[in-house]
Enzyme design. Structure first.
Site, PDB file in Angstrom:
ATOM      1  N   LYS A   1     -68.772 -18.240 113.795  1.00 24.40           N
ATOM      2  CA  LYS A   1     -67.476 -17.942 113.161  1.00 24.40           C
ATOM      3  C   LYS A   1     -67.165 -16.458 113.288  1.00 24.40           C
ATOM      4  O   LYS A   1     -66.002 -16.054 113.227  1.00 24.40           O
ATOM      5  CB  LYS A   1     -67.498 -18.381 111.704  1.00 24.40           C
ATOM      6  CG  LYS A   1     -67.439 -19.894 111.573  1.00 24.40           C
ATOM      7  CD  LYS A   1     -67.758 -20.377 110.172  1.00 24.40           C
ATOM      8  CE  LYS A   1     -67.886 -21.898 110.184  1.00 24.40           C
ATOM      9  NZ  LYS A   1     -68.667 -22.379 109.028  1.00 24.40           N
TER      10      LYS A   1
ATOM     11  N   GLY B   1     -74.491 -22.475 115.128  1.00 26.28           N
ATOM     12  CA  GLY B   1     -73.818 -22.789 113.872  1.00 26.28           C
ATOM     13  C   GLY B   1     -72.879 -21.685 113.421  1.00 26.28           C
ATOM     14  O   GLY B   1     -72.271 -20.992 114.255  1.00 26.28           O
ATOM     15  N   SER B   2     -72.826 -21.473 112.124  1.00 20.26           N
ATOM     16  CA  SER B   2     -71.735 -20.684 111.539  1.00 20.26           C
ATOM     17  C   SER B   2     -71.702 -19.225 111.965  1.00 20.26           C
ATOM     18  O   SER B   2     -70.674 -18.571 111.809  1.00 20.26           O
ATOM     19  CB  SER B   2     -71.811 -20.747 110.009  1.00 20.26           C
ATOM     20  OG  SER B   2     -71.726 -22.090 109.607  1.00 20.26           O
ATOM     21  N   VAL B   3     -72.791 -18.687 112.464  1.00 21.42           N
ATOM     22  CA  VAL B   3     -72.678 -17.294 112.924  1.00 21.42           C
ATOM     23  C   VAL B   3     -71.627 -17.191 114.019  1.00 21.42           C
ATOM     24  O   VAL B   3     -71.070 -16.117 114.244  1.00 21.42           O
ATOM     25  CB  VAL B   3     -74.012 -16.704 113.444  1.00 21.42           C
ATOM     26  CG1 VAL B   3     -75.001 -16.503 112.319  1.00 21.42           C
ATOM     27  CG2 VAL B   3     -74.598 -17.533 114.535  1.00 21.42           C
TER      28      VAL B   3
END
Lengths: 574, 396
Positions: free
Chosen positions: A298, A294-296
């Site tokens: 990014k 997920g967003s990690v």
């Protein structure tokens, strides 16, 4: 027999024969008889040689019982100590009493003598039965007291012997279970670092050659810090309970060397009870489980964009939902206006990240992930490492989703080690469980992003944790420490669909952010909203608070001192 | 040989069967080496002040045996015969004397002390008597005026009687086997051979019936759990056999290494009857097989000489001597390997024992002397074989 001897009276004929003829006849006749004698001897010697061969075959089995018992128990292993010399695993030696009943001359005498030292044996009929049996090897008593051993030894009973038995013992129990692994009944490493040690030291080969090292094995030192390991496990267990997660992972890396200072995956197992390691929920999720992080991701996407030179921190991107056929990329914290790169990171914008990745291009993204080692198994000492799951082909949709950590599954350790490279000046080092000096780290390090890009990443991390508008990461704030981090809240795939109710939350943090020393990754698998808590089960609330709890406790013991002067952002917002 | 003439040695060197010389030397030296393995343990057990007591004595006998072996090997067949006669005469006197003056050891009178030496005359009587028997059988065939067969049979009965009187069943069997082989090869009629075989079987039966320990041993062997009767106490010879068996298993193919054996401390006769087991434990089964191979070589090489030999005396003597060595080594190894009931029998050359070592040196010396290549008197060929006209040549 020749016909001459049988058909009639030889005496009469010999009288009539010419002497030379008779000599010739007897010679040829006795030649036949000599051959008969030769055959007899051939039989005798053949029997002897066959018997010798048979004994040779049998001798392989003969000592088997004794030898296998010996190999089983006397295999010594090196102690395993943590980076400060604290014992993580050791051999506990004890003497066990055995008998070779075949060699016992007088069973009654032997029982009587043994009973004089171990009185229980007098009434024990099974001891007498064992000694009277004609087997090659029986155990009489495991784990004798030293004085009992000495007394029995002095009795000098034929056919009675001792074996020094080694048992693996882990004083810390489950604390470092997944790192240490387990040994089998033969004291051979079958998982974790125990297995690695066997392979490294060639213990397996030595043992196959029949050489059993017993003394003088140097302890093996790990990079693990037992104190930190305990804190991480403790915090992750607490977080798991608090947020009712099914599992939790915590990793602490030294970002300068790639050393694993702590690694936990709960639920875990106690290596003193190796059977626990076989239960499925006790698997090592830190290196042997792959997840959409997920967003990690990014973090990596920002690193990719900024390092490519095509994107600047101040560039703005549209964050309206992207549409790929029937698929639409949702926005978690929708702001309704274009966002700068910094804002995309702070607000964790999926569409902004996707557009950044698309600007850089699919090829470049794939090459970047390849450089970060996100597409292949981690190269480390632990045997339990899983291979990532990566989309086969290149497409815009996969590029867009991978930008925010979906469509690609990696292990938490992949994430941690790539994350370390983002903030340590751009140097990627394979994680290690053994001590590594900075010089060794320099040799191994691969420059994956430019140092300037890494400076910008540090700025983003610090911004996110201290002044993230959405508050994400603020739970990780620790007074006196500049903690930077990136949250990730992924939905888990169930039956081919993302399930909004099952999440995979993570927090990738580092401290102190102006000169990062340690990276902390916390992961919670399927956390639920805290009962009576402040909000939904987002990483900013659960994984980040676990990371904060860890850092609060480990920073002082790792020698990172608190500082209350106002931090200056490492990079001006250009 | 009144002069040590260079040409005598040269002619010896070129006519002797050097493989037999080599085999004898290997066994002699091997016996000395192996005595280091087995004897010290025995010396310690019997409380000798010097644990190398037996090794030193073995070395002395080795030094004495070597010249006997070589000197005798230079003998001509005639000298072999004469020396055998001398040895035989001396041995018979001692055999008779041993019954009256011998030391009784383990229930048998076998040793007699002469000039400070303890002598076992039965060891010397064996080869000497075999050579004389071969000569008697051969003479009977050459000239009818000498009742060779009768004399040989009478001699056989006398020698066997003296051996049984000791009693020494092992030597009785050995002498019987070798003499029987000579008797057989000398072309005696079949019914004589069957008769002798019958006596042998009858003797065996008598021993089984009337000699208690023979009876017990054979029963135990047939029950096939030597050493561990059915729950009964372990008997001495059964125990030895069992230990011997285990020592081979302990040794495996390559042995535990010199000095690493344990069975020699447990076996009372580890330096004599059970030295083969000690070798097995310390040096391994391959060395045992090599040892068996050397004995086998002596036997088959000797027999092949015998088939080519024209002179009946030499032929019979070779067979007799070879059977003596072969049967003795065969029985010893077979007993060690539990292929036979326990029977006290030394391993030629290897086992400790002065008389046995000197006698075997004499015996091998005779064998080497007799197997030397010498000019054959006549080469019989086809024309002579068909001379008795009208009669078909004997099949063969």
């Amino acid at each position: 027999m020749t016909t001459a001897t049988i058909d009639g009276a030889p005496e009469e004929r010999t009288g009539a024969e010419h002497p030379e003829v008779r000599a010739a006849r007897t010679q040829s006749e006795s030649r036949g008889r000599i051959l008969v004698a030769g055959l007899g001897f051939a039989g005798i010697y053949a029997a002897i040689v066959l018997r010798l061969i048979g004994l040779g075959m049998a001798s392989d089995d003969h000592t088997a019982a004794l030898d296998s018992a010996r190999a089983q128990i006397s295999t010594a292993r090196p102690d395993i100590v943590d980076r400060n010399g604290e014992v993580l695993a050791t051999d506990v030696k004890s003497s066990s009493l055995y008998a070779e009943p075949k060699r016992i001359l007088d069973v009654d005498e032997a029982v009587e003598a043994l009973a004089s030292v171990i009185p229980e044996m007098r009434g024990d009929d099974s001891v007498r039965r064992k000694l009277a049996s004609k087997t090659g090897f029986v155990w009489l008593r495991r784990e004798l007291k030293p004085e009992q051993r000495a007394k029995i030894f002095r009795l000098g009973i034929p056919g009675i012997g001792f074996m020094d038995e080694n048992r693996r013992f882990y004083p810390g129990g489950a604390t470092a279970g997944h790192v240490l692994g387990t040994v089998n009944v033969d004291n051979q490493g079958i998982s974790g670092i125990e297995k690695t040690i066997d392979q490294d030291m060639g213990l397996v080969e030595l043992r196959n050659l029949g050489i059993v090292p017993d003394r003088g094995i140097e302890p093996r030192r790990l990079s693990i810090d037992l104190r930190v390991q305990h804190v991480v496990r403790d915090e992750m267990l607490e977080a798991m309970a608090r947020f009712r997660a099914v599992a939790a992972v915590g990793i602490v890396l030294d970002v300068r060397t790639g050393e694993v200072v702590a690694m936990t995956s709960v639920p875990d197992f106690d290596p003193n009870h190796p059977e626990q390691a076989l239960e499925k929920q006790n698997m090592n999720r830190a290196t042997a489980g792959v997840y959409e992080m997920g967003s990690v991701f990014k973090t990596f996407n920002s690193g990719l964009a900024l390092d490519s030179g095509k994107v600047k921190l101040t560039d703005t991107f549209d964050v309206t939902p992207l549409q790929f056929g029937s698929q639409r990329i949702g926005e978690f914290h929708s702001k309704g206006h274009p966002l700068s790169v910094t804002e995309i990171f702070l607000y964790s914008s999926n569409n902004g990240s996707a557009r950044m990745a698309l600007r850089v291009g699919s090829q470049a993204q794939r090459a970047f992930f390849e450089r970060l080692g996100l597409l292949k198994r981690i190269d480390t000492e632990l045997p339990e490492v899983a291979a990532p799951l990566v989309p086969k082909g290149l497409s815009d949709v996969s590029t867009a989703t991978m930008a925010f950590g979906h469509g690609i599954s990696v292990t938490p350790m992949h994430t941690a080690i790539a994350g370390a490279a983002m903030i340590n000046g751009g140097r990627l080092m394979p994680p290690t469980f053994f001590p590594r000096t900075p010089e060794e780290a320099d040799r191994l390090a691969v420059q994956v992003i430019r140092p300037e890009t890494s400076d910008k990443m540090r700025y983003l991390f610090l911004q996110n944790a201290t002044s993230g508008t959405g508050g994400s990461g603020s739970k990780a704030a620790v007074p006196g420490y500049r903690v930077g981090g990136k949250t990730g809240t992924a939905e888990k795939i169930e039956h081919g669909h993302y399930n909004a109710g099952k999440r995979f939350n993570s927090f990738l943090a580092a401290f102190p952010m102006d000169d990062p020393r340690y990276l902390v990754l916390t992961v919670l698998d399927e956390p639920k909203a805290e009962a009576g808590g402040e909000g939904p089960a987002t990483a900013g609330l659960n994984a980040a608070s676990a990371a904060g709890g860890i850092i609060r406790r480990i920073a002082p013991m790792l020698g990172v001192m608190p500082r209350y002067d106002q931090p200056r952002p490492a990079v001006a917002s250009n | 040989m009144n002069r040590t003439d260079r040409s005598i040695f040269a002619s010896w060197w070129w006519t002797v069967d050097r493989t037999l010389v080599a085999a004898s030397l290997i066994l002699l030296v091997g016996g000395l080496v192996l005595s280091f393995a087995a004897s010290p343990a025995v010396a310690e057990r019997i409380g000798a002040s010097d644990s190398f007591y037996f090794v030193k004595r073995h070395a002395v006998f080795f030094v004495m045996a070597l010249p006997i072996l070589f000197t005798v090997s230079f003998f001509s067949p005639r000298m072999v015969r004469r020396s055998a006669l001398v040895v035989f005469a001396g041995a018979i006197v001692l055999l008779v004397a041993v019954l009256f003056f011998g030391q009784e050891v383990k229930g048998a009178r076998r040793w007699i002390t002469l000039l400070g030496f303890s002598i076992q005359p039965s060891e010397f009587v064996k080869p000497a008597f075999i050579i004389l028997s071969a000569w008697l059988f051969a003479e009977q065939q050459r000239r009818h005026d000498l009742p060779g067969n009768i004399l040989a049979i009478l001699g056989f009965i006398g020698v066997e009687a003296l051996l049984i009187a000791q009693p020494d069943i092992g030597q009785t069997i050995l002498t019987g086997a070798a003499w029987g082989a000579v008797f057989f090869v000398a072309g005696m009629p079949m019914w004589w051979i069957l008769g002798l075989g019958g006596i042998g079987v009858g003797g065996g039966w008598a021993a089984y019936t009337f000699v208690p320990h023979v009876h017990a041993r054979i029963n135990r062997f047939l029950a096939h759990d030597a050493g561990r009767g059915h729950g009964g106490p372990m008997t001495a010879d059964g125990y030895q056999a069992q230990q011997a068996h285990d020592s081979f298993l302990n040794g495996g193919w390559f042995g535990r290494g010199p000095g690493e054996g344990t069975v020699k401390r447990l076996l009372p006769d580890s330096h004599t009857d059970y030295i083969f087991a000690v070798v097995g434990e310390e040096f391994g089964l391959l060395v045992c097989a090599l040892l068996a191979g050397i004995f086998g070589w002596i036997v088959f090489r000797g027999l092949s000489h015998a088939t080519r030999e024209e002179d009946p005396f030499i032929r019979y003597a070779i067979v007799g001597l070879v059977v003596l060595v072969g049967v003795q080594s065969g029985i010893n190894m077979a007993v060690n390997l539990q292929l036979m009931p326990a029977k006290g029998m030394t391993l030629p050359f290897i086992s400790y024992g002065g008389s046995s070592l000197l006698a075997i040196a004499f015996e091998m010396g005779c064998l080497i002397a007799l197997t030397r290549r010498r000019p054959q008197a006549t080469r019989f060929s086809a024309p002579i074989q068909i001379e008795p006209a009208g009669e078909p040549a004997p099949a063969e």
